[in-house]
Motif scaffolding. Structure first.
Motif, mmCIF file in Angstrom:
data_model
loop_
_atom_site.group_PDB
_atom_site.id
_atom_site.type_symbol
_atom_site.label_atom_id
_atom_site.label_comp_id
_atom_site.label_asym_id
_atom_site.label_seq_id
_atom_site.Cartn_x
_atom_site.Cartn_y
_atom_site.Cartn_z
ATOM 1 N N ARG A 6 0.884 -1.148 -0.005
ATOM 2 C CA ARG A 6 0.009 0.043 -0.054
ATOM 3 C C ARG A 6 0.986 1.233 -0.054
ATOM 4 N N VAL A 7 1.893 1.247 0.843
ATOM 5 C CA VAL A 7 2.736 2.382 0.667
ATOM 6 C C VAL A 7 3.473 2.571 -0.440
ATOM 7 N N VAL A 8 4.183 1.269 -0.985
ATOM 8 C CA VAL A 8 4.994 1.608 -1.974
ATOM 9 C C VAL A 8 4.012 2.079 -3.148
ATOM 10 N N ASP A 9 2.884 1.413 -3.278
ATOM 11 C CA ASP A 9 1.539 1.862 -4.403
ATOM 12 C C ASP A 9 1.489 3.326 -4.386
ATOM 13 N N GLY A 10 1.292 3.909 -3.061
ATOM 14 C CA GLY A 10 0.930 5.174 -3.026
ATOM 15 C C GLY A 10 1.978 6.024 -2.844
ATOM 16 N N ALA A 11 3.327 5.701 -2.958
ATOM 17 C CA ALA A 11 4.419 6.529 -2.829
ATOM 18 C C ALA A 11 4.504 7.541 -1.797
ATOM 19 N N GLY A 12 3.643 7.382 -0.725
ATOM 20 C CA GLY A 12 3.817 8.437 0.276
ATOM 21 C C GLY A 12 4.849 7.614 1.422
ATOM 22 N N PHE A 13 5.938 8.032 1.034
ATOM 23 C CA PHE A 13 7.192 7.593 2.190
ATOM 24 C C PHE A 13 7.292 8.160 3.137
ATOM 25 N N ILE A 14 6.925 9.474 3.356
ATOM 26 C CA ILE A 14 7.502 10.438 4.270
ATOM 27 C C ILE A 14 6.023 11.027 5.069
ATOM 28 N N GLN A 20 7.499 1.691 7.795
ATOM 29 C CA GLN A 20 7.485 0.960 9.077
ATOM 30 C C GLN A 20 6.224 1.397 10.187
ATOM 31 N N ALA A 21 5.991 2.659 9.952
ATOM 32 C CA ALA A 21 4.423 2.979 10.383
ATOM 33 C C ALA A 21 3.307 1.947 9.968
ATOM 34 N N ALA A 22 3.267 1.793 8.830
ATOM 35 C CA ALA A 22 2.343 0.994 8.110
ATOM 36 C C ALA A 22 2.373 -0.695 8.641
ATOM 37 N N ILE A 23 3.735 -1.001 8.975
ATOM 38 C CA ILE A 23 3.961 -2.375 9.350
ATOM 39 C C ILE A 23 3.424 -2.479 10.888
ATOM 40 N N LEU A 24 3.937 -1.256 11.483
ATOM 41 C CA LEU A 24 3.444 -1.230 13.103
ATOM 42 C C LEU A 24 2.031 -1.344 13.150
ATOM 43 N N GLY A 25 1.344 -0.751 12.330
ATOM 44 C CA GLY A 25 -0.169 -0.516 12.376
ATOM 45 C C GLY A 25 -0.934 -1.925 12.071
#
Ligand SMILES: *Cc1c(COP(=O)(O)O)cnc(C)c1O
Length: 390
Positions: free
Chosen positions: A49-57, A259-264
């Motif tokens: 999801r993060v990679v697809d959305g490219a919102g890394f920061i 990391q935030a996505a994984i922790l979530g």
């Protein structure tokens, strides 16, 4: 030679028959692969999801995790940062610790607790531990206070909350700030209240092997004071007040969105994992009751989350060697107290004497502990401890 097993599958232990004919069950200290095997679809989806959305920061992934974390620890808000060490550094700066200030803490901890203090140019003042809990002894705190003292920084070591009530009272009486080093204590409770919601600020680490572990470095600061948390938020992101404006010197200490996505994705499992740890600790206590070692003391008014299950014996080094021969990974947390570390000797701590801390460092032994550990592994470890402890 150690075999890595898919520990979460419930299959029988793999048994490695040695030439001596002694069956050896391999028991790792932690098993991060086993945890991943149990939650792979959720983790993979979060990363994708993060990679697809490219919102890394920063962005939504980070703020969603911060809200979920605040709900978990019962604090008003949370700020995701790049590590537990970063959390300590930013929390100390946010409450105004300056060079020359003193911070009362413990030397029976991972070095980061004191390192963050020293890095600011402030001075950690080490108070000895209560030898039963390994946490800072509140009865020795008041005599360590000087006119330079700014903060009391207890560590909830091994997942057992420090004595927050007396520490809060002392802090209030002397107008000091209370910061919790809760790196090992997510979901732990003191008098029914979660660690991370009691101090003025609290610092968490999501180092991979912590009770809630990222897939890399990550940490957070929690608390109930919006002003202090806003300060931390600003410091983690270069003192930024708008896209191109910075009104103080900060750091590049943001938590990664991945990391935030994984922790979530992991947070919904934390309660079950915590209960598994507590249940493993109860089984260890039971099967070790006949062994010649001291099992962990659990205070009446706490929920201990057993980041580590630490036993104690004067014959520690021989026992550690015996466990190794039996295929069991044990650890020592920590073998060298902070005031005895080469860097702290250089910083002038050579005369500091902390008898309970120093004695504990020579006698403690951390047994394998992670949620996916199985009953037969615990019994195997206990058997080996019983044999090796006399
Ligand atoms: C892990 C830990 C830290 C540091 O956390 P990192 O995320 O590794 O920087 C600080 N204090 C304690 C007690 C810890 O266990």
């Amino acid at each position: 030679m150690s075999i890595s097993r898919p520990a979460a599958t419930g299959k029988d232990c793999e048994v490695n028959i040695r030439t001596k004919g002694v069956p050896v069950i391999q028991v790792p200290f932690v098993d991060l692969k086993a945890q991943y095997a149990g939650i792979k679809p959720e983790i993979d989806a979060a990363i994708q999801r993060v990679v697809d959305g490219a919102g890394f920061i920063l962005g939504e992934e980070v703020s969603n995790f911060e809200q979920a974390l605040a709900a978990t620890v019962g604090s008003r808000d949370a700020v995701g940062v790049s590590s537990g060490t970063g959390a300590l550094l930013l929390a100390l700066l946010a409450v105004g610790v300056k060079p020359g200030d003193e911070v009362i803490t413990t030397a029976h901890t991972f070095i980061a607790t004191a390192e963050a203090v020293s890095r600011i140019g402030a001075r950690p003042v080490f108070v000895d531990i209560d030898p039963r809990t390994y946490n800072i002894d509140p009865n020795q705190v008041e005599s360590a206070i000087t006119e330079r003292t700014k903060v009391i920084l207890p560590v909830h070591l091994y997942g057992q909350p420090a004595e927050l009530k007396p520490l809060r009272d002392i802090a209030n009486r002397h107008r000091l700030v209370l910061i919790e080093d809760a790196a090992q204590a997510i979901a732990a409770e003191y008098d029914g209240q979660r660690c991370g919601s009691i101090g003025d600020l609290a610092c968490f680490s999501f180092y991979p092997s912590k009770n809630l572990g990222a897939y890399g470095d990550a940490g957070a600061v929690t608390g109930n004071d919006e002003t202090l948390l806003a300060k931390v938020r600003k410091l983690r992101d270069h003192g930024r007040i708008s896209k191109y404006e910075h009104d103080e010197l900060g750091f590049g200490q943001r938590i990664d969105a991945i990391q935030a996505a994984i922790l979530g994705a992991k947070l919904p499992h934390l309660e079950a994992w915590t209960e598994a740890r507590r249940s493993h600790a109860r089984l260890y206590n039971e099967v070790l009751s006949g062994a010649d070692v001291e099992t962990p003391f659990e205070s009446r008014n706490v929920r201990h989350v057993y980041h580590l299950y630490v036993i104690r014996t004067a014959r520690r080094d021989a026992l550690l060697q015996h466990l190794k021969e039996k295929g069991i990974d044990a650890g020592i947390h920590y073998p060298i107290p902070v005031h005895r570390q080469p860097v702290y000797l250089k910083l002038g701590y050579g005369e500091v004497s902390l008898p309970a801390t120093e004695q504990a460092a020579g006698e403690i032994l951390s047994l394998p502990m992670y949620p996916e550990l199985r009953g037969e592994q615990i019994e195997y470890v206990a058997q080996a401890v019983s044999e090796g402890a006399h």
